[in-house]
Design an enzyme around this catalytic site. Structure first.
Site: not given
Ligand code: UD1
Length: 325
Positions: A117, A141
């Protein structure tokens, strides 16, 4: 020769399954179905339900099939959960991977492609990461993935293992033919959650933090289409099995960052509808911006992404959500 996929019924594993079998490869899958779904894969395949922590099961699989390489997807992957339950992550990701490597060694299978990752890099003002950058995991993780990377490197030195480690950035999107998709109903994954809101399956999207030092105050990520990622695995396999590229780490991303608000805008453009969003507090542990330098995989494995467009990614997830109403 056959290839063993651990965690092959999961989101990324199942997309890779279709990429490999579309390319006439013989794939055997082991998955404990804790987060994977049997329906993500065709019915008539070589499938074993069980854990990579189960030594007897792995030895049985290695005895029954002529495996030349393991693609190791199985593991737990939620950053926030890992902070609250580190033991689960060290067990599922480290202990079980060590068991897999021991069984591979015992069975004489010495080639592995490992799912790692981008979160091993941690937060850094640099924001665009290449494979030479120092690692600084900020969650159990990420730490568990880095420990396994290091164990694999030591097995390569001690036991002549050949490996390719792929560091995934933000994987999104769905198979063009919808043969598999993202089944998780409690996903925390931005594109999935936002597309669920767009298709009426969730009430609203919380935007986690609008006061980051970025162009619009929200976090920036490098979103890669899962089918391009699947192709990166296939190229890794071709290279490892031909002996042309071994013992390498490759970033898997496009080198382009999108903020959370840009994702929201892109969804609104695709659906021609306003997305119900609410601005919310920062989510603990979120780095500001994480973007891949992907030059190495392009140069060395000739990876040439085909779906490098955020609207293509979003439209595929919207199709999946509409198909699965
Ligand atoms: C993702 C991966 C993680 C990996 C990483 C590598 C997932 C669940 N996680 O993490 O395993 O190690 O990429 O870079 O795929 N956000 C919102 N609202 C939401 C969900 C997310 O604002 O409801 C924002 C988060 O704060 C973040 C961005 O969207 O800034 C991406 O979030 P997310 O899709 O959860 O992925 P990562 O945390 O980046």
């Amino acid at each position: 020769m056959a290839i063993l996929f651990t965690g092959g019924a999961g989101y990324i594993g199942s997309h890779c399954f279709y990429e490999f079998t579309d390319n006439q490869q013989d794939v055997v899958v082991v998955d404990n179905l804790s987060t994977g779904h049997r329906k993500a894969l065709p019915k008539d395949i070589k499938f074993y339900q069980g854990s990579v922590g189960d030594k007897n099961l792995l030895m049985k699989i290695f005895n029954e099939h002529n495996i030349d390489c393991v693609v190791h997807f199985a593991g737990s992957l939620l950053v926030e959960e890992s902070v609250n339950n580190p033991e689960k992550y060290y067990h599922n990701n480290v202990v079980n991977s060590l068991n897999l490597l021991n069984c591979m060694h015992k069975a004489g299978v010495h080639q592995i492609i490992f799912s790692s990752t981008a979160s091993v890099y941690g937060s850094h003002p640099k924001q665009i990461f290449d494979e030479q950058d120092p690692t600084s995991p900020e969650s159990p993780y990420a730490q568990s993935k880095l420990v396994v990377e290091n164990i694999i490197k030591d097995f390569a030195k001690a036991h002549d293992f050949k490996f390719i480690i792929l560091r995934y950035f933000n994987v999104a999107g769905v198979d063009h033919d919808l043969r598999t998709g993202i089944y998780n109903e409690n996903s925390t994954h931005l594109v999935k959650v936002a597309c669920e809101v767009a298709t009426g399956k969730r009430e609203q999207l919380a935007i986690f933090g609008t006061d980051y030092e970025t162009r619009d105050g929200t976090c920036i990520r490098d979103y890669i289409h899962v089918s391009d990622l699947a192709n990166a695995h296939y190229l890794a396999y071709k290279n490892i099995s031909s002996g042309s590229k071994n013992n390498q780490i490759y970033n898997c991303g496009y080198g382009t960052g999108h903020s959370v608000k840009e994702i929201v805008n892109a969804i609104e453009k695709c659906t021609q509808k306003k997305l119900n969003c609410v601005e919310s507090d920062r989510r603990p542990g979120d780095p500001v911006a994480v973007i891949a330098s992907s030059q190495k995989i392009k140069d060395q494995l000739n990876w040439s992404p085909q779906l490098e467009n955020i609207e293509t990614i979003i439209n595929s997830v919207l199709s999946w959500e509409s198909f699965n109403q």
